[in-house]
Design a protein around this motif. Structure first.
Motif, PDB file in Angstrom:
ATOM      1  N   MET A   1     -27.141 -43.645   5.506  1.00  0.00           N
ATOM      2  CA  MET A   1     -26.758 -42.345   4.943  1.00  0.00           C
ATOM      3  C   MET A   1     -26.739 -42.458   3.418  1.00  0.00           C
ATOM      4  N   PRO A   2     -27.531 -41.630   2.726  1.00  0.00           N
ATOM      5  CA  PRO A   2     -27.580 -41.768   1.265  1.00  0.00           C
ATOM      6  C   PRO A   2     -26.274 -41.329   0.606  1.00  0.00           C
ATOM      7  N   ILE A   3     -26.059 -41.851  -0.568  1.00  0.00           N
ATOM      8  CA  ILE A   3     -24.896 -41.467  -1.374  1.00  0.00           C
ATOM      9  C   ILE A   3     -25.100 -40.030  -1.889  1.00  0.00           C
ATOM     10  N   TYR A   7     -23.660 -33.650 -10.097  1.00  0.00           N
ATOM     11  CA  TYR A   7     -24.046 -33.579 -11.494  1.00  0.00           C
ATOM     12  C   TYR A   7     -24.241 -32.116 -11.853  1.00  0.00           C
ATOM     13  N   HIS A   8     -24.151 -31.794 -13.148  1.00  0.00           N
ATOM     14  CA  HIS A   8     -24.586 -30.467 -13.593  1.00  0.00           C
ATOM     15  C   HIS A   8     -24.977 -30.541 -15.066  1.00  0.00           C
ATOM     16  N   PRO A   9     -26.096 -29.953 -15.452  1.00  0.00           N
ATOM     17  CA  PRO A   9     -26.503 -30.021 -16.864  1.00  0.00           C
ATOM     18  C   PRO A   9     -25.496 -29.393 -17.830  1.00  0.00           C
ATOM     19  N   ASP A  10     -24.598 -28.526 -17.333  1.00  0.00           N
ATOM     20  CA  ASP A  10     -23.549 -27.985 -18.220  1.00  0.00           C
ATOM     21  C   ASP A  10     -22.701 -29.111 -18.821  1.00  0.00           C
ATOM     22  N   CYS A  11     -22.604 -30.228 -18.108  1.00  0.00           N
ATOM     23  CA  CYS A  11     -21.786 -31.344 -18.608  1.00  0.00           C
ATOM     24  C   CYS A  11     -22.408 -31.986 -19.850  1.00  0.00           C
ATOM     25  N   LEU A  12     -23.675 -31.710 -20.110  1.00  0.00           N
ATOM     26  CA  LEU A  12     -24.319 -32.229 -21.325  1.00  0.00           C
ATOM     27  C   LEU A  12     -23.998 -31.370 -22.547  1.00  0.00           C
ATOM     28  N   SER A  37     -30.277 -41.335  -3.537  1.00  0.00           N
ATOM     29  CA  SER A  37     -29.158 -40.408  -3.485  1.00  0.00           C
ATOM     30  C   SER A  37     -29.647 -39.035  -3.062  1.00  0.00           C
ATOM     31  N   LEU A  38     -28.711 -38.244  -2.532  1.00  0.00           N
ATOM     32  CA  LEU A  38     -28.980 -36.827  -2.283  1.00  0.00           C
ATOM     33  C   LEU A  38     -28.258 -36.062  -3.381  1.00  0.00           C
ATOM     34  N   ASP A  39     -28.989 -35.255  -4.127  1.00  0.00           N
ATOM     35  CA  ASP A  39     -28.411 -34.628  -5.309  1.00  0.00           C
ATOM     36  C   ASP A  39     -27.750 -33.289  -4.986  1.00  0.00           C
ATOM     37  N   TYR A  40     -26.586 -33.094  -5.565  1.00  0.00           N
ATOM     38  CA  TYR A  40     -25.864 -31.825  -5.420  1.00  0.00           C
ATOM     39  C   TYR A  40     -25.469 -31.310  -6.794  1.00  0.00           C
TER      40      TYR A  40
END
Ligand SMILES: [Zn+2]
Length: 303
Positions: A1-3, A7-12, A37-40
């Motif tokens: 099961m992938p991790i 993340y969100h670009p707003d954090c940049l 990873s599975l990205d959310y």
């Protein structure tokens, strides 16, 4: 099961000025380390979710800030971009908690900023605005009715905000290691059976760090038998990070991650939610996060 990777670009977009160590490049060096990873996309935390651990007036002050920049402490600058980043960072912990406690993933990592573990109920400090990990822990307790939630905080600074938020809540065990005496000059005198603070003297080596964790954190965690473990993953105790005088290497971060994982496997069905706190030497940060994630995703033996 992938991790699960949140993340969100707003954090940049949150920018506390040229030369500030808590900057967007930190997230980029980590992004390069993410494999399998599975990205959310991190959602925005809601007012209600924040209000489980923060004061209502304080939440209003942060989220309604739209113009100009204000230093909330000498190191912590509130700018018009900060509210969105801070809401994404706290929201990442909410979504990670839902993903892990609904069994979609065993492990989640939140690559977010601003960090959170110094944020108090009604006060920003030490680069932190909302206490992201506390928001996640409170969500796990309220929505999933958990009664034993552990937090492992190996950032080089004491997680004073997290301790303050959960000091009277025995459902939460906080295990923290930190340089002492050192910013924020808290935690060394705490006397609580669910707050396990491990002060480390300047120049502490990886070997001494491992001995201290083995002696203080691990027996307490075995006794507590957590249902899930959250990690305040700060990497500023790295020898090359000039934010501190502790001498850890990426292998030490792999080791402590493996010890936490063993506890999670034994008591918590392997459930771990890790979130970025400090770590300011970019090369060491990338390498240390890579070592941390490798253990969490591949369960490699660490020597
Ligand atoms: Zn730190």
């Amino acid at each position: 099961m992938p991790i699960a990777y949140l993340y969100h670009p707003d954090c940049l977009q949150h920018d506390m000025g040229d030369g500030h160590p808590e900057n967007a490049a930190r997230l980029n060096v980590i992004e390069e380390q993410i494999r399998n990873s599975l990205d959310y996309e991190a959602p925005l935390a809601t007012y209600k979710q924040l209000a489980r651990v923060h004061d209502a007036k304080y939440i209003d002050k942060i989220i309604n800030h739209t113009e100009g920049s204000i230093y909330l402490d000498p190191d912590t600058l509130l700018t018009p971009e900060t509210p969105q980043a801070a809401l994404r960072a706290a929201g990442a912990l909410i979504h990670a908690t839902d993903l892990v406690l609904s069994n979609k993933h065993k492990v989640a990592f939140c690559n977010i900023r601003p960090p959170g573990h110094h944020a108090l109920v009604a006060q920003a400090m030490g680069f932190c605005f909302f206490n992201n990990i506390a928001v996640g822990v409170a969500h796990a307790i309220e929505k999933y009715a958990l009664t034993r939630v552990a937090i492992a905080d190996f950032d080089v600074h004491h997680g004073n905000g997290t301790e303050a938020i959960f000091t009277d809540d025995p459902r939460v065990m906080l295990c923290s290691s930190f340089q002492h005496p050192f910013y924020p000059y808290a935690g060394a005198d705490t006397n609580s059976d669910h707050i396990i603070n491990v002060p480390l003297a300047a120049n502490t080596t990886g070997k001494e760090f491992r001995q201290a964790i083995t002696k203080h954190w691990l027996p307490a965690l075995h006794k507590f038998a957590p249902q899930i473990i959250f990690i305040s993953a700060g990497f500023d105790a790295h020898e090359k990070d000039n934010m501190s005088m502790i001498r850890l290497h990426a292998t030490d971060y792999a080791w402590v991650t493996q010890e936490i994982l063993k506890i999670a496997d034994k008591y918590a069905e392997g459930r771990i939610i890790s979130t970025l706190e400090g770590g300011y030497h970019l090369e060491s940060l990338g390498q240390s996060v890579a070592a941390h994630l490798k253990v969490l995703t591949e369960k490699n033996e660490v020597l």
